[in-house]
Design a protein around this motif. Structure first.
Motif, PDB file in Angstrom:
ATOM      1  N   MET A   1      -6.431  -8.509   4.209  1.00 44.45           N
ATOM      2  CA  MET A   1      -5.659  -7.460   3.540  1.00 44.45           C
ATOM      3  C   MET A   1      -5.091  -6.520   4.600  1.00 44.45           C
ATOM      4  SD  MET A   1      -6.970  -4.744   0.653  1.00 44.45           S
ATOM      5  CE  MET A   1      -7.412  -6.030  -0.498  1.00 44.45           C
ATOM      6  N   ASN A   2      -3.761  -6.364   4.628  1.00 39.89           N
ATOM      7  CA  ASN A   2      -3.161  -5.503   5.644  1.00 39.89           C
ATOM      8  C   ASN A   2      -3.252  -4.030   5.241  1.00 39.89           C
ATOM      9  OD1 ASN A   2      -0.937  -4.839   3.915  1.00 39.89           O
ATOM     10  ND2 ASN A   2       0.119  -6.725   4.531  1.00 39.89           N
ATOM     11  N   LEU A   3      -2.816  -3.171   6.149  1.00 44.77           N
ATOM     12  CA  LEU A   3      -2.932  -1.730   5.934  1.00 44.77           C
ATOM     13  C   LEU A   3      -2.206  -1.283   4.663  1.00 44.77           C
ATOM     14  CD1 LEU A   3      -3.703   1.122   6.975  1.00 44.77           C
ATOM     15  CD2 LEU A   3      -1.528   1.119   8.222  1.00 44.77           C
ATOM     16  N   GLY A   4      -0.976  -1.784   4.461  1.00 42.01           N
ATOM     17  CA  GLY A   4      -0.203  -1.379   3.288  1.00 42.01           C
ATOM     18  C   GLY A   4      -0.889  -1.778   1.987  1.00 42.01           C
ATOM     19  N   GLU A   5      -1.476  -2.976   1.952  1.00 41.41           N
ATOM     20  CA  GLU A   5      -2.182  -3.426   0.752  1.00 41.41           C
ATOM     21  C   GLU A   5      -3.381  -2.525   0.460  1.00 41.41           C
ATOM     22  OE1 GLU A   5      -2.920  -7.430   1.991  1.00 41.41           O
ATOM     23  OE2 GLU A   5      -1.414  -8.241   0.618  1.00 41.41           O
ATOM     24  N   LYS A   6      -4.085  -2.114   1.521  1.00 38.64           N
ATOM     25  CA  LYS A   6      -5.249  -1.239   1.338  1.00 38.64           C
ATOM     26  C   LYS A   6      -4.823   0.106   0.746  1.00 38.64           C
ATOM     27  CE  LYS A   6      -7.845  -3.217   5.225  1.00 38.64           C
ATOM     28  NZ  LYS A   6      -8.388  -2.959   6.574  1.00 38.64           N
ATOM     29  N   ILE A   7      -3.735   0.640   1.274  1.00 40.96           N
ATOM     30  CA  ILE A   7      -3.255   1.933   0.772  1.00 40.96           C
ATOM     31  C   ILE A   7      -2.810   1.802  -0.688  1.00 40.96           C
ATOM     32  CG2 ILE A   7      -1.407   3.642   1.004  1.00 40.96           C
ATOM     33  CD1 ILE A   7      -1.611   3.157   4.077  1.00 40.96           C
ATOM     34  N   ARG A   8      -2.073   0.728  -1.003  1.00 35.26           N
ATOM     35  CA  ARG A   8      -1.616   0.531  -2.380  1.00 35.26           C
ATOM     36  C   ARG A   8      -2.804   0.350  -3.327  1.00 35.26           C
ATOM     37  NH1 ARG A   8       1.338  -3.703  -1.763  1.00 35.26           N
ATOM     38  NH2 ARG A   8      -0.075  -5.276  -2.639  1.00 35.26           N
ATOM     39  N   TYR A   9      -3.819  -0.398  -2.864  1.00 38.13           N
ATOM     40  CA  TYR A   9      -5.002  -0.640  -3.699  1.00 38.13           C
ATOM     41  C   TYR A   9      -5.651   0.686  -4.106  1.00 38.13           C
ATOM     42  CZ  TYR A   9      -9.725  -2.009  -5.054  1.00 38.13           C
ATOM     43  OH  TYR A   9     -10.907  -2.158  -5.733  1.00 38.13           O
ATOM     44  N   PHE A  10      -5.944   1.542  -3.125  1.00 37.58           N
ATOM     45  CA  PHE A  10      -6.637   2.790  -3.435  1.00 37.58           C
ATOM     46  C   PHE A  10      -5.733   3.765  -4.193  1.00 37.58           C
ATOM     47  CE2 PHE A  10     -10.148   1.781  -0.513  1.00 37.58           C
ATOM     48  CZ  PHE A  10     -11.202   2.180  -1.320  1.00 37.58           C
ATOM     49  N   ARG A  11      -4.433   3.715  -3.925  1.00 36.45           N
ATOM     50  CA  ARG A  11      -3.530   4.582  -4.694  1.00 36.45           C
ATOM     51  C   ARG A  11      -3.586   4.220  -6.183  1.00 36.45           C
ATOM     52  NH1 ARG A  11       1.287   3.993  -6.762  1.00 36.45           N
ATOM     53  NH2 ARG A  11       1.831   2.114  -5.593  1.00 36.45           N
ATOM     54  N   ARG A  12      -3.603   2.919  -6.482  1.00 36.85           N
ATOM     55  CA  ARG A  12      -3.653   2.483  -7.879  1.00 36.85           C
ATOM     56  C   ARG A  12      -5.014   2.766  -8.500  1.00 36.85           C
ATOM     57  NH1 ARG A  12      -0.910  -3.370  -8.576  1.00 36.85           N
ATOM     58  NH2 ARG A  12      -1.273  -2.771 -10.747  1.00 36.85           N
ATOM     59  N   VAL A  13      -6.092   2.519  -7.721  1.00 36.74           N
ATOM     60  CA  VAL A  13      -7.437   2.774  -8.227  1.00 36.74           C
ATOM     61  C   VAL A  13      -7.616   4.247  -8.563  1.00 36.74           C
ATOM     62  CG1 VAL A  13      -9.874   2.879  -7.552  1.00 36.74           C
ATOM     63  CG2 VAL A  13      -8.554   0.782  -7.151  1.00 36.74           C
ATOM     64  N   LYS A  14      -7.048   5.120  -7.703  1.00 33.89           N
ATOM     65  CA  LYS A  14      -7.195   6.564  -7.921  1.00 33.89           C
ATOM     66  C   LYS A  14      -6.100   7.117  -8.828  1.00 33.89           C
ATOM     67  CE  LYS A  14      -9.599   7.143  -3.524  1.00 33.89           C
ATOM     68  NZ  LYS A  14     -10.860   7.697  -3.993  1.00 33.89           N
ATOM     69  N   ASN A  15      -5.281   6.209  -9.371  1.00 35.41           N
ATOM     70  CA  ASN A  15      -4.278   6.568 -10.378  1.00 35.41           C
ATOM     71  C   ASN A  15      -3.280   7.605  -9.849  1.00 35.41           C
ATOM     72  OD1 ASN A  15      -3.137   6.192 -12.919  1.00 35.41           O
ATOM     73  ND2 ASN A  15      -4.260   7.916 -13.810  1.00 35.41           N
ATOM     74  N   LEU A  16      -2.810   7.387  -8.631  1.00 34.62           N
ATOM     75  CA  LEU A  16      -1.805   8.259  -8.030  1.00 34.62           C
ATOM     76  C   LEU A  16      -0.458   7.557  -8.001  1.00 34.62           C
ATOM     77  CD1 LEU A  16      -3.768   9.588  -4.906  1.00 34.62           C
ATOM     78  CD2 LEU A  16      -3.290  10.844  -7.011  1.00 34.62           C
TER      79      LEU A  16
END
Length: 425
Positions: A1-16
């Motif tokens: 998982m690259n950096l962008g995928e990690k950021i997108r994952y947590f953004r969606r999980v945290k509902n931002l």
């Protein structure tokens, strides 16, 4: 998982939204490029994004994280719930700060909830959040993800889905290193699910493989679990001697560990043997002993025994006892979708206990409520039992067209049981 995928994952999980994450750090189009892997942000922007998401972009490797969660799984598997609870809180009291950790925390939190309570509060949400990222279903994480999805489907009585998820987990066994007890537990779950699907050959195969592992690793209570499944399958094929043998071996384990709940399960299945032999009084006695042994257990652990006892009271024409048992439990089934099946069974038998035979009211209930429910769920085994009741009623009342229709539907139900691999002698 690259950096962008990690950021997108947590953004969606945290509902931002992207705008909420980017504000004061970078532009929304630039964040979109980061998330899509088009550009690599500077170290400073990485730090700001990580801080806003409350995560770490550099963290323990996946294998180290998995090791901690497998320890938790081991405690649950051994039914050492005190140690499991302590380990669970040590792993989950603090928020996950990496994608791998967050994914594993959600998967194992789901497993912990299901294996310690056999309930599903929040489990759907946890596993849905994990499924946001496509590559979560790869490697070791994939094994535990499919195991958790299989457990969830099993508890929600979606047995075909459960079987499919568990077989996907089995395929990952060859690709990753797993301990023997993990393999044993997976084989046990596949055998258990095959049993619920009435696929006797698969149930025997996988449960026997699980039993072999449990015996070699001295997990005796798990051995008892396997012997109960084997007993059920042999009972279904009317191999009463083999079924009884497995139950008596399981009872030896129950007595060794003074496990009253396990004894209750064994009494239930011994009652099943008596039922198949037509020994009504013996069956009633054994089902009653089972309920007494499981007295302190939640409803899901005794509902099958209650239903089995109701049916024996029906056969023996013990109308008062049958009605009393139904009235004791019927209220707890109402408006709980997990028990809707049993609520309908209970209401059907309540009609019979009350009136002594089928009436227009009971037939109307069957046609309007009971039959549609089981048809919607493709419960061919129950339909094969209830369709002939309707056929006989309409034949008796000289409504031959309707009688013929339900007899034909009963035949189709038996055929569909065969098509999906259900074997029941």
């Amino acid at each position: 998982m690259n950096l962008g995928e990690k950021i997108r994952y947590f953004r969606r999980v945290k509902n931002l939204s992207q705008q909420e994450l980017a504000i004061g750090i970078c532009s929304v189009p630039y964040l979109s490029k980061i998330e899509n892997g088009v550009t690599e942000p500077s170290g400073e922007i990485q730090q700001h994004l990580a801080a806003r998401l409350d995560i770490e972009l550099n963290h323990l490797n996946e294998n180290e994280i998995i090791h901690h969660y497998v320890d938790l799984f081991s405690f649950i598997y051994k039914r050492d719930y005190k140690s499991a609870k302590e380990k669970f809180h040590s792993l989950t009291d603090s928020p996950a700060r990496s994608v791998d950790e967050d994914i594993l925390q959600k998967i194992f939190k789901s497993i912990y909830i299901m294996m310690t309570t056999e309930e599903m509060p929040g489990v759907h949400t946890l596993l849905d959040e994990v499924s946001y990222i496509e590559n979560v279903i790869k490697g070791q994480k994939g094994f535990y993800y499919f195991l958790a999805k299989g457990q969830l489907s099993y508890l929600t009585k979606e047995f075909e889905d459960a079987n499919n998820y568990l077989l996907k987990a089995e395929k990952l066994l060859e690709e990753n290193r797993h301990q023997e007890w993990e393999k044993g537990y997976l084989f046990y779950m596949i055998g258990l699910t095959a049993n619920m699907l009435y696929r006797n050959i698969n149930a025997l195969e996988y449960t026997s493989r699980a039993l072999d592992i449990f015996e070699r690793t001295y997990y005796f209570k798990r051995c008892a679990d396997c012997r109960i499944i084997l007993a059920i399958v042999h009972l279904r094929t009317k191999n009463f001697e083999e079924s009884t043998k497995h139950l008596l071996l399981a009872e030896t384990i129950a007595n060794t560990f003074d496990d009253e709940v396990l004894r209750g399960i064994i009494y239930h299945n011994l009652g099943g043997i008596a039922t198949h032999k037509g020994e009504k009084e013996k069956a009633i006695s054994l089902y009653s002993q089972s309920l007494k042994a499981k007295e302190e257990e939640p409803l899901f652990a005794k509902i099958m025994t209650i239903f089995a006892l109701i049916k024996e009271y029906q056969k023996s024409n013990y109308r008062e006892k049958g009605l009393e048992l139904i009235e004791t439990w019927l209220g707890q089934l109402h408006e709980n979708p997990l028990y809707r099946e049993y609520e309908l069974h209970f209401l059907y038998h309540k009609h019979l206990f009350t009136n002594g035979d089928h009436t227009e009211a009971s037939i109307r209930f069957m046609v309007k409520e009971l039959i549609p429910y089981f048809e919607q769920r493709n419960e061919w085994i129950h339909l094969a039992e209830y369709y002939p009741v309707l056929g006989k009623y309409f034949e008796k009342n000289q409504k031959y067209k309707q009688a013929s229709m339900y007899y034909s539907m009963a035949y189709d139900a038996l055929r569909k049981m065969h098509e999906v691999g259900v074997t029941y002698v």
